[in-house]
Design an enzyme around this catalytic site. Sequence first.
Site, PDB file in Angstrom:
ATOM      1  CG  MET A   1      -2.039  -0.963   1.384  1.00  0.00           C
ATOM      2  SD  MET A   1      -3.007  -0.850  -0.095  1.00  0.00           S
ATOM      3  CE  MET A   1      -4.397  -1.809   0.201  1.00  0.00           C
ATOM      4  CB  CYS A   2       0.383   4.395  -1.487  1.00  0.00           C
ATOM      5  SG  CYS A   2       0.472   3.698  -3.392  1.00  0.00           S
ATOM      6  NE  ARG A   3       1.242   3.754   3.949  1.00  0.00           N
ATOM      7  CZ  ARG A   3       0.305   3.073   4.825  1.00  0.00           C
ATOM      8  NH1 ARG A   3       0.444   3.501   6.315  1.00  0.00           N
ATOM      9  NH2 ARG A   3      -0.575   2.437   4.278  1.00  0.00           N
ATOM     10  CB  VAL A  86       5.986   7.632  -0.685  1.00  0.00           C
ATOM     11  CG1 VAL A  86       6.606   8.981  -0.531  1.00  0.00           C
ATOM     12  CG2 VAL A  86       5.221   7.245   0.616  1.00  0.00           C
ATOM     13  CG  ASN A 112      -2.976   3.746   0.699  1.00  0.00           C
ATOM     14  OD1 ASN A 112      -2.454   2.859  -0.048  1.00  0.00           O
ATOM     15  ND2 ASN A 112      -3.248   3.563   2.063  1.00  0.00           N
TER      16      ASN A 112
END
Length: 264
Positions: A1-3, A86, A112
């Site tokens: 997963m993205c942040r 990110v 996300n």
Amino acid sequence: MCRLLAYAGPPILLEKLLVEPRASLISQSLAAREARTIVNGDGCGIGWYGERPEPGVYRGILPAWSDANLVSLCRQIRSPMFVAHVRSATSGEVSTANCHPFTDGRHLFMHNGQIGGYPTLRRAVDAMIPDALYARRRGTSDSEAIFLAALGNGLDADPVGALGATLEAIEAKAAAQGVAEPLRFAAVHADGDSLWAYRWSSDGHPPTLYWRQAGDGVVVASEPCDAGSEAWSMVPPDSVMTIGRDGSREISAFRRPAVTRQAA
């Protein structure tokens, strides 16, 4: 997963949240603490509002921890509303076009999560984007498709309603094609006047999304970015937090989890 991380309130330097904290978003790109994917190194991006209605945007495929240009910008830009992301790619190759945030006019959007079964659903989801907007499709990610489809559903006039209608339509297409994987959606949309932070999923297990007061402003993030974790609260599932440019905030219901899908 993205942040991801977003801020709205009195103008501050981006570095105060993105660079300086011990658990800053840039450090999370290398060592996230609350994500299944510890490393989020498939690109990064920031978007901010200044003196013009349209936001400034910087995106690149370098990991945030090694992007000297990103750090330099964060040390120079002061803004009353900004977003940062990110990436850990779940759909779409590593490219600048697939990096968040996505932008159109005064809008910024980052996400996300993922559309479960996207390889199966991609053609149907792309078909949700109106012809007048499809030329603005630069990448191949599910997140950009959600954004452009929401623009077509009236994001400019009714942001919450447009995103709700978009997710509902994707759910219907998933059910019709027998896709069992869930749609998970922690996202931020901003237009320079307000910022909306969403936490929802079709299976009742949405990605994490926290918020806290930051002086007279409000910050939301996938995970706490500083040592004072006790000051952070989780955005409730199936909710949207609306934050004004002045730091005012309101949490309201978004969408209830859909009925669990069964594979065909």
